[in-house]
Design a protein around this motif. Structure first.
Motif, short mmCIF file in Angstrom:
data_model
loop_
_atom_site.label_atom_id
_atom_site.label_comp_id
_atom_site.label_asym_id
_atom_site.label_seq_id
_atom_site.Cartn_x
_atom_site.Cartn_y
_atom_site.Cartn_z
N ALA A 97 1.19 -5.07 6.19
CA ALA A 97 0.02 -4.35 5.49
C ALA A 97 0.57 -3.08 5.58
O ALA A 97 0.13 -2.12 4.75
N ALA A 98 1.37 -2.59 6.63
CA ALA A 98 1.73 -1.22 6.71
C ALA A 98 2.77 -0.81 5.31
O ALA A 98 2.37 0.18 4.76
N TYR A 99 3.30 -1.85 4.99
CA TYR A 99 4.31 -1.70 3.85
C TYR A 99 3.48 -1.60 2.56
O TYR A 99 3.61 -0.65 1.90
N ALA A 100 2.52 -2.34 2.55
CA ALA A 100 1.36 -2.10 1.56
C ALA A 100 0.82 -0.84 1.34
O ALA A 100 0.59 -0.27 0.29
N GLU A 101 0.15 -0.46 2.47
CA GLU A 101 -0.19 0.77 2.54
C GLU A 101 0.60 2.04 1.91
O GLU A 101 0.05 2.98 1.10
N ALA A 102 1.77 2.06 2.41
CA ALA A 102 2.74 3.00 2.10
C ALA A 102 3.18 2.73 0.52
O ALA A 102 3.09 3.81 -0.18
N LYS A 103 3.21 1.52 0.16
CA LYS A 103 3.72 1.31 -1.33
C LYS A 103 2.63 1.80 -2.33
O LYS A 103 2.77 2.23 -3.33
N TYR A 104 1.27 1.38 -1.88
CA TYR A 104 0.39 1.80 -2.76
C TYR A 104 -0.56 3.03 -2.69
O TYR A 104 -1.60 3.18 -3.32
N GLY A 105 -0.35 3.58 -1.43
CA GLY A 105 -0.55 4.92 -1.34
C GLY A 105 -2.12 4.99 -1.01
O GLY A 105 -2.96 5.73 -1.35
N CYS A 106 -2.64 4.12 0.21
CA CYS A 106 -3.82 4.03 0.19
C CYS A 106 -4.07 3.15 1.68
O CYS A 106 -3.08 2.27 1.91
N VAL A 107 -5.21 3.30 2.23
CA VAL A 107 -5.24 2.68 3.83
C VAL A 107 -5.96 1.43 3.37
O VAL A 107 -6.37 1.13 2.06
N THR A 108 -5.92 0.43 4.26
CA THR A 108 -6.65 -0.80 4.00
C THR A 108 -8.11 -0.73 3.92
O THR A 108 -8.42 0.12 4.50
N GLY A 109 -8.78 -1.37 3.00
CA GLY A 109 -10.20 -1.01 2.70
C GLY A 109 -10.40 -0.10 1.50
O GLY A 109 -11.50 0.04 1.00
N GLY A 110 -9.12 0.39 1.01
CA GLY A 110 -9.16 1.66 0.00
C GLY A 110 -8.43 1.12 -1.13
O GLY A 110 -8.23 -0.05 -1.32
N LYS A 111 -8.36 2.02 -2.26
CA LYS A 111 -7.67 1.47 -3.43
C LYS A 111 -6.45 2.66 -3.82
O LYS A 111 -6.55 3.76 -3.35
N SER A 112 -5.46 2.03 -4.40
CA SER A 112 -4.20 3.01 -5.04
C SER A 112 -5.04 4.25 -5.74
O SER A 112 -5.98 4.06 -6.46
N PRO A 113 -4.27 5.34 -5.85
CA PRO A 113 -4.93 6.48 -6.57
C PRO A 113 -4.90 6.05 -8.09
O PRO A 113 -6.06 6.61 -8.87
N ASP A 114 -4.39 5.10 -8.60
CA ASP A 114 -4.85 5.01 -9.79
C ASP A 114 -5.47 3.52 -10.30
O ASP A 114 -5.90 3.30 -11.49
N GLY A 115 -6.20 3.02 -9.04
CA GLY A 115 -6.90 2.35 -9.12
C GLY A 115 -6.59 0.85 -9.46
O GLY A 115 -7.27 -0.13 -9.59
#
Ligand code: FES
Length: 163
Positions: A97-115
């Protein structure tokens, strides 16, 4: 304060309200229909509904806030759910989960800046023996490593999003 409503863009919302006879007591049905057709209930839709039903935006906002199934923002194109329950935690889901947050640039519960990617925590996907378990849109995967997650999401991004 005067609120300007773009009468050209609000016609689909007005048609939905009209189908419900612009009755305030049908607000839940109207919100459901708007979310079903638009994917979320944006500021413009909220203003149009308030105008059509002759109720305040605050009143509608209160209803939307109470029912958590209503979305105020456009959903991510793809949703990655990472299991954070005990069996998956024991085999690395927190690090994933920490990897995914860093990779996609968002916290869990959010979405990547590009949506493109939304991240969610779930607590058991019924795949406990094959943790860390991940669900991407409606497909379940087991033993997901950061490298595998990269491959799975890259493959998803090549496909059209769920409607
Ligand atoms: S604990 Fe993760 S799938 Fe059950």
């Amino acid at each position: 304060m005067v609120v300007l409503i773009d009468k050209t863009d609000d016609q689909p919302i007005r048609r939905i309200c009209s189908r419900h006879e612009n009755r305030p007591d049908t607000l839940l049905e109207i919100l459901h229909d708007v979310q079903h057709t638009q994917g979320f209930i944006g500021d413009g839709a909220l203003r149009t509904i308030a105008d059509a039903l002759n109720i305040s935006r605050a009143e509608i906002h209160g209803v939307i806030s109470f029912y958590h199934d209503y979305r105020r923002e456009a959903p991510a194109r793809h949703v990655v759910k990472i299991c954070r329950a005990e069996a998956c935690q024991a085999v690395g889901s927190e690090a994933l989960a920490a990897y995914a947050e860093a990779k996609y640039g968002c916290v869990t519960g959010g979405k990547s800046p590009d949506g493109q990617i939304g991240l969610k925590a779930v607590y058991c996907l019924g795949n406990c023996a094959l943790g860390p378990a991940v669900m991407i849109d409606d497909e379940l995967y087991g033993r997901v490593t950061p490298e595998r997650l990269d491959g799975l999401t890259a493959a998803r991004l090549m496909k059209p999003g769920p409607s």
